[in-house]
Design an enzyme around this catalytic site. Structure first.
Site: not given
Length: 307
Positions: A12, A57, A183, A231, A259
């Site tokens: 379930k 279930t 940035r 990264q 961005h």
């Protein structure tokens, strides 16, 4: 028979259970979305339709709610462990149980002194607002002998408004992106970490403390890393958790690069000095990687939607 049965499971999904713990006038909330998946000797129900080995279930749903009362909800992980152990140990045909849990956080509403007196209480301790930050997630798997606990979070939005650069990348005839030496770095963190607790003979982690500490180290690493790439930031976040929490051996991240582009204000006679940005929701760069303790084999799925 030209076909055979492959991997299968049933249960379930998305049982929404809210547990209120009343400590006098002070109340506490645990708000979970629990999904149960069971597997084992289930060939006959697929081949012939025999339900002899099938726990309904609906029963798994009832168990979730009953266990909220019988065991309480100390943590999402502990609650999942109670459920997984029960299904495997109480039903002989069931060999493996996987419990997935999303936890929704609530925070107490601070009320004014005047309002508290108006309703006749010194301090209100039973009113809450749903937190709009991350969703905590857990997956507990048990096969009767071994445990696997993978926890984490999703939709934790973070931003550094400076101390981020991106330059020195490969350029070809299709490259139009300008190098950036200051940035915005923003992302919606989705992370899963795997605990090295696998047996009842081992000391069980403090699940609540471990989550809080992993989240804290993750955010500190994000804030304290001077980033030359998302990264690099990802690796620092994972390394900080692995090096700070001995109970965690592996962590996988999926980080969209949200961005933020500088808006050209020159047509209006204005100079944009890194002040006004356009926040683009798509398309976005998607950075994904796993950070491991040295010598540990990866087990978290590369595609975390498999969780």
């Amino acid at each position: 028979m030209p076909t055979i049965l492959g991997q299968n499971q049933y249960g379930k999904a998305e049982n929404r259970v809210v547990k209120i713990t009343r400590d006098g006038d002070t109340h506490h909330i645990k708000d979970l979305n629990v999904s149960v998946a069971l597997s084992g000797d289930m060939d006959d129900v697929h081949y012939s339709g025999s339900n002899a080995n099938v726990l309904p279930t609906d029963t798994t749903k009832n168990t979730v709610f009953a266990f909220a009362k019988e065991h309480g909800i100390e943590s999402a992980e502990q609650f999942g462990i109670h459920l997984a152990r029960h299904f495997v140990s109480s039903q002989e045909p069931i060999h493996r149980a996987r419990i997935r849990i999303e936890e929704y956080a609530w925070e107490r509403i601070a009320t004014s002194d005047g309002n508290s007196r108006f309703i006749g209480a010194d301090e209100v301790k039973h009113s809450f607002a749903r937190k709009g930050q991350e969703t905590r997630v857990s997956q507990i798997t048990y096969d009767g002998e071994n445990w696997e606990v993978i926890s984490g979070l999703k939709d934790l939005t973070v931003m550094n408004s400076t101390n981020s650069e991106f330059w020195g990348y490969v350029k070809d005839k299709y490259t139009t992106l300008k190098e950036a030496y200051d940035r915005i770095l923003a992302t919606d963190v989705s992370a899963r970490w795997r605990y090295n607790w696998t047996s009842d003979e081992q000391r069980m982690p403090n699940w609540e403390k471990s989550y809080e500490q992993a989240r804290k180290h993750m955010l500190q690493a994000f804030a304290e890393t001077y980033s030359l790439s998302l990264q690099q930031t990802l690796y620092q976040m994972g390394s900080r958790i692995i090096n700070s929490r001995s109970e965690i051996d592996e962590i996988r991240f999926s980080l969209p690069n949200n961005h933020h582009f500088l808006v050209d204000l020159e047509p209006f006679g204005l100079k944009n000095e890194n002040e006004v940005y356009f926040a683009a929701d798509r398309p976005y760069g998607l950075i994904e990687a796993t950070v491991l303790r040295d010598g540990v084999e990866p087990k978290i799925p590369v595609d975390m939607t498999n969780l």
